[in-house]
Design an enzyme around this catalytic site. Structure first.
Site, mmCIF file in Angstrom:
data_model
loop_
_atom_site.group_PDB
_atom_site.id
_atom_site.type_symbol
_atom_site.label_atom_id
_atom_site.label_comp_id
_atom_site.label_asym_id
_atom_site.label_seq_id
_atom_site.Cartn_x
_atom_site.Cartn_y
_atom_site.Cartn_z
ATOM 1 C CG HIS A 60 -1.897 -1.130 1.425
ATOM 2 N ND1 HIS A 60 -2.099 -1.900 2.512
ATOM 3 C CD2 HIS A 60 -2.560 -1.885 0.457
ATOM 4 C CE1 HIS A 60 -3.143 -2.788 2.388
ATOM 5 N NE2 HIS A 60 -3.248 -2.690 0.993
ATOM 6 C CD GLU B 12 -5.231 -3.749 -1.583
ATOM 7 O OE1 GLU B 12 -5.871 -2.956 -1.870
ATOM 8 O OE2 GLU B 12 -4.600 -4.256 -0.360
#
Length: 341
Positions: A256, A294
């Site tokens: 992230h 993601e």
């Protein structure tokens, strides 16, 4: 290799400076005013290097420095051929043992491959380098995965980016030192729109403390010239919420990412820190074959940045809180197309 300026200063990690001077076909590298190595460079589809003089006390470092100088000077250069004397030479045995140089069918020629060079853990990891943690499988929260090593503390990666002209480094997050900075970044409207983690100092202290206690997550601060500018979370995918959405391997890592400082944004900055982050994760454990992410499926700018670094979009899928794009970068693809400099 630059031809307009015969002198170039490069800065390998944990060396004060490496000075290179190319005149005609002669390359001389020195460190702290002392000559490390002098070479004859023969141009061609695969440049050939012939050692003329080498510092015997630092012979292996000298060979590494010459490979670094050539690859950092020309990101399109994929291979180097070393022409060794019949009697061998200092540092060659260690270079062959480490994978820096490879034997060829011609005994007098040794090969250096860019894809192998950037997989050598030193000097990028420095003191943070540890042997691969031995594998022992266990179950946690219904998931079978390897036991994870203890988390590092302090700086874990450093490299001088020759195109950016700055040091890019990664260090572990320190809650006492970084809480206010993290809080400010997360409450930035631009970051909040994608992360949705705005809140108070107390809420963010609890958020970071939870991650610190989680063996599958590692929180990192990205720095340019030692100025903190970004926050990263690296995680082992097998134990993460992403695992049900693709066939996660035991040593896949996920990321992230957020850039908190506005003046450190821009495509050239992203190319530097993203390649450094992925490089670190592939070096941290040689068993890691994929790095995944993601981002929100509508975060087209980030997806395009990642594609420029070699990621591909495997599919879109639904988390409870967002529609996500599964971005995947394989180890082989990263190092074969390696643009580090």
């Amino acid at each position: 290799m630059p031809a307009t300026d015969p002198s170039l200063s490069l800065h390998p990690p944990r060396w004060r400076s490496l000075q290179g001077r190319l005149q005609h076909d002669r390359l001389s590298l020195s460190w702290e005013g002392r000559t490390l190595i002098e070479l004859r460079v023969l141009p061609g589809d695969i440049p050939q290097l012939q050692v003329l003089e080498v510092c015997h006390e630092r012979a292996q470092h000298a060979l590494w420095a010459a490979c670094y100088w050539m690859f950092a000077s020309d990101v399109q250069c994929q291979r180097l051929l070393w022409r060794q004397p019949a009697s061998g030479g200092p540092g060659l045995a260690a270079a062959l043992d480490s994978g820096l140089l490879l034997a060829t069918e011609q005994p007098e020629l040794l090969l250096c491959e860019r894809a192998l060079f950037w997989q050598l853990p030193q000097p990028w990891l420095g003191a943070a380098q540890c042997p691969a943690f031995p594998q022992l499988m266990l179950m946690s929260e219904g998931k079978r995965h390897p036991r994870r090593p203890g988390k590092p503390v302090g700086e874990v990666y450093r490299r001088f980016d020759t195109r950016l002209g700055a040091w890019v480094s990664l260090r572990t997050l320190d809650i006492d030192q970084d809480l206010a900075r993290f809080n400010r970044w997360q409450n930035n409207p631009r970051v909040l729109a994608f992360w949705q983690e705005g809140g108070s100092l107390e809420q963010h202290q609890q958020y970071l403390a939870k991650l610190a206690a989680d063996p599958h997550a590692l929180t990192l601060i990205g720095c340019f010239d030692d100025e903190p500018f970004a926050y990263f979370e690296a995680y082992w995918a097998k134990e993460d919420r992403i695992a049900p959405f693709y066939p996660a391997d035991d040593y896949d890592r996920g990321i992230h990412m957020l850039v908190g400082e506005e003046h450190q944004r821009g495509p050239h900055k992203v190319a530097s820190w993203m390649s450094a982050l992925v490089h670190y994760l592939f070096l941290d454990d040689p068993r890691t074959q994929r790095v995944v992410a993601e981002p929100r499926a509508d975060n087209q700018r980030m997806i395009e940045y990642m594609q420029r670094q070699g990621f591909h979009c495997d599919k879109e899928f639904d988390f409870p809180h967002k529609r996500a794009a599964l971005m995947v970068l394989g180890r082989e693809r990263f190092f074969e197309r390696c643009q580090l400099a």
